[in-house]
Design a protein around this motif. Sequence first.
Motif, PDB file in Angstrom:
ATOM      1  N   GLU A   3       0.294 -41.493  26.043  1.00 18.44           N
ATOM      2  CA  GLU A   3      -0.335 -42.409  25.102  1.00 18.44           C
ATOM      3  C   GLU A   3       0.684 -42.705  24.009  1.00 18.44           C
ATOM      4  OE1 GLU A   3      -4.392 -41.475  24.034  1.00 18.44           O
ATOM      5  OE2 GLU A   3      -4.640 -40.195  25.785  1.00 18.44           O
ATOM      6  N   LYS A 155     -15.830 -46.597  22.369  1.00 20.03           N
ATOM      7  CA  LYS A 155     -14.701 -45.988  23.083  1.00 20.03           C
ATOM      8  C   LYS A 155     -13.999 -47.016  23.964  1.00 20.03           C
ATOM      9  CE  LYS A 155     -13.011 -42.422  26.101  1.00 20.03           C
ATOM     10  NZ  LYS A 155     -13.207 -41.138  26.799  1.00 20.03           N
ATOM     11  N   THR A 159      -9.938 -48.086  23.704  1.00 20.10           N
ATOM     12  CA  THR A 159      -9.001 -47.869  24.816  1.00 20.10           C
ATOM     13  C   THR A 159      -8.620 -49.156  25.535  1.00 20.10           C
ATOM     14  OG1 THR A 159     -10.886 -47.353  26.266  1.00 20.10           O
ATOM     15  CG2 THR A 159      -9.748 -45.488  25.231  1.00 20.10           C
ATOM     16  N   GLY A 168      -5.354 -44.030  24.388  1.00 21.52           N
ATOM     17  CA  GLY A 168      -5.898 -43.673  25.685  1.00 21.52           C
ATOM     18  C   GLY A 168      -7.067 -42.716  25.531  1.00 21.52           C
ATOM     19  N   ASN A 169      -7.372 -42.024  26.609  1.00 19.34           N
ATOM     20  CA  ASN A 169      -8.571 -41.195  26.661  1.00 19.34           C
ATOM     21  C   ASN A 169      -8.560 -40.055  25.655  1.00 19.34           C
ATOM     22  OD1 ASN A 169     -10.951 -41.499  28.149  1.00 19.34           O
ATOM     23  ND2 ASN A 169     -10.506 -39.699  29.387  1.00 19.34           N
ATOM     24  N   ALA A 172      -8.788 -41.394  22.008  1.00 14.49           N
ATOM     25  CA  ALA A 172     -10.088 -41.981  21.693  1.00 14.49           C
ATOM     26  C   ALA A 172     -11.134 -40.897  21.456  1.00 14.49           C
ATOM     27  CB  ALA A 172     -10.533 -42.905  22.828  1.00 14.49           C
ATOM     28  N   ARG A 248     -14.733 -43.987  32.022  1.00 12.25           N
ATOM     29  CA  ARG A 248     -13.729 -42.989  31.649  1.00 12.25           C
ATOM     30  C   ARG A 248     -14.382 -41.637  31.400  1.00 12.25           C
ATOM     31  NH1 ARG A 248      -8.741 -44.800  29.524  1.00 12.25           N
ATOM     32  NH2 ARG A 248      -8.486 -47.065  29.588  1.00 12.25           N
TER      33      ARG A 248
END
Length: 261
Positions: A3, A155, A159, A168-169, A172, A248
């Motif tokens: 990220e 979210k 993202t 990214g995940n 976030a 996700r």
Amino acid sequence: MPELPDVEGFRKVLDSCARDRRIQQVDVYDAGVLHDVGERRFRRELEGRSFTRPERHGKWLLAPTGGPTLMLHFGMTGRLVCCRPDDERHPHDRVAFTVGRDRQLRYRDQRKLKGLWLSDDDGVARTLDLQGPDAAAVAREDFDALLGRRRGAVKAALTDQSVIAGIGNLLADEILWRSRLHPSRRADRLTDGERARLHGDMRSVLRSSMRAECVPPRDSWLTGHRDDPRGTCPRCGTSLSHGRTSGRSTVWCPHCQPEKA
């Protein structure tokens, strides 16, 4: 997955390893990571040039050469490594740039989901035009406007690289946990106070992560507990919830981040 903080780390690797050093030789071990350019032209365009000051936008790393710009995207497993030319080749080394006499910059990537592009100024501009503002630099007013136009989950907005670039995940989930916001809250229904808190927490998490050159798995962070199937919230001790938000994998604290309409 790399990220924004990871890519900032790769920018530092490129800067310290290869900046202002002549590219003596380019070795392409796997042309599958080259996009829109063949191996022969890739080598011809770069050999004899020098990387100048590298820049980052979101998850993209840009390496100008005074001619074409090398654009790197690291997908899920890519990274840059600075080696000596005679260091043993790693099985996942895909491209190597010998710079000067004693250094070699290697693009290493196991899964090869992204890779390397060569672009002129127009090509760089077209790519970045598809990206939102860099998450580490986006102003509060722009952040408010971007989220205010999104009817989906917050979210998903964070993202989406076309909204804000670089998150990214892991980032976030960490940012939303800091802000006490459920990941499925609608972005356009956040209050002014919630958006202000979210923006501030985003900037704070990014500053710490960029210093660490990753999203650090600290005990005081959600990231330090998210991979534990019995993980608990480092703030309140509640068992963490695991699910999916907009496709996700997502981790949150049901006590600190209650779901609202």
